[in-house]
Enzyme design. Sequence first.
Site, mmCIF file in Angstrom:
data_model
loop_
_atom_site.group_PDB
_atom_site.id
_atom_site.type_symbol
_atom_site.label_atom_id
_atom_site.label_comp_id
_atom_site.label_asym_id
_atom_site.label_seq_id
_atom_site.Cartn_x
_atom_site.Cartn_y
_atom_site.Cartn_z
ATOM 1 N N ASP A 205 55.778 46.754 130.009
ATOM 2 C CA ASP A 205 55.804 46.535 128.522
ATOM 3 C C ASP A 205 56.171 47.794 127.818
ATOM 4 O OD1 ASP A 205 55.494 45.647 126.280
ATOM 5 O OD2 ASP A 205 53.315 46.122 126.082
ATOM 6 N N ASP B 23 60.790 45.757 122.318
ATOM 7 C CA ASP B 23 59.576 44.995 122.650
ATOM 8 C C ASP B 23 60.162 44.043 123.864
ATOM 9 O OD1 ASP B 23 57.236 43.556 123.126
ATOM 10 O OD2 ASP B 23 57.142 43.324 120.748
#
Length: 441
Positions: free
Chosen positions: A325, A135
């Site tokens: 992301d 992440d």
Amino acid sequence: MQSSLKPQSAACSGHSAVIPPHKGTWVPLYRHLGPCSPAAASTCAAKARPPPSLADLLRQDQLRVDHIHRRLSSSSEGIRVSKQAGPVKEPVRSEVIHLHDQPVIQVTIGSERKTSAGGGQQSQAAGVVQTVVLDTASDVPWVQCHPSASATDITSSSSYDPARSATYTALACNSAACAELGRLYRGACVNNHCQYRVPIPSSPSLSSSSGTHAEAKQGEEGSLDNATAGVMALGGGPESLVSQTAATYGSAFSYCIPATESRQPGFFVLGGSGDPSAGAGYVVTPLLRYARVPTFYRVRLLAIAVDGQQLNVTPSVFAAGSVLDSRTAITRLPPTAYQTLREAFRSRMAMYREAPPQGNLDTCYDFTGAFLVMVPRIALLFDGNAVVALDRQGILFHDCLAFTSNSDDRMPGILGNVQQQTMEVLYNVGGGSVGFRRGAC
């Protein structure tokens, strides 16, 4: 939290993981729902729940995007977020909540504890191999601990037991590390143990992960079975893995997410050369940061080209930049840019039969009976003359154009993992640059 990063078994249908071309600590990287996933290879595979529907995946993806936009909007940096990105009034309800098809790695948490029994010493294996999600847009790494009072959308059959670990240390409420959690991540103080709280926007049934903020220093490799329970946070905040290990590995990491149906894993590298401009095959663009939200990594998209022809979009449309992301699936563009891209794409796909939209993917096709599907080439042009040509798998997603739009041109774009697949993305955080290398896995 720190953990050892040691390569686990890389085999998948007779193929091994691609070895990164530069130095650094690395592990194979998998798609959570892909054919090489550790979850798919586990002994519980026969009892595995069915994968989420495309509609559920897209709804969860939008929750992730809304979360990023809300955090940027609250930073007071002049970033506009429309009301559509506000709190979800009606959370998505599903009987079973799954991860998206997100990038995951296996890491060893903890070590073994020496105990005395019967006049001699015995070893209690406490290291546990966990499967965690990569992440780049969060700061606090966390894993599921034993025992667990509640289930998460990242379920575990073998969780980390702090009581059996010789490397586990709970952090005191007055510690510097606890203070670094800040208002966003800091929870209550329980028995002088600092508590954390991390939002989980992609889980409608669970709003956050919470627990004791602790250290798990690097130790010997454990021997327990793998689990799937946690997040390896790589954001720019002080609690992220990148910040914690900067003195050892330098402020650099990279990953390569394999194609959706690939039977060969990709890789995640912590450290390495760190400077993409020093390696062959990389195109390099400046890495930008938000002063008030250092978590997010941002790049400046300047233009988009379809089949070598640059779209007629005013550069100011991209002024808000794009957040990189690893967990968002579908790339978000400013509406003006998306509409122009969609028009160009549709005109080149006119020979194929259109299909109904899928969620927020509004340009879909029915390729039934098509002998050969010719997909237009799409390239993203970034600051620094960095031209990133997307892999074919990064253009179509479930037979739909793998892009969608924000609701406002002034909102930051988000470069999702569908577009990033098969290329190495190298974050030189300390040096302020990002490198893209095509065909890396």
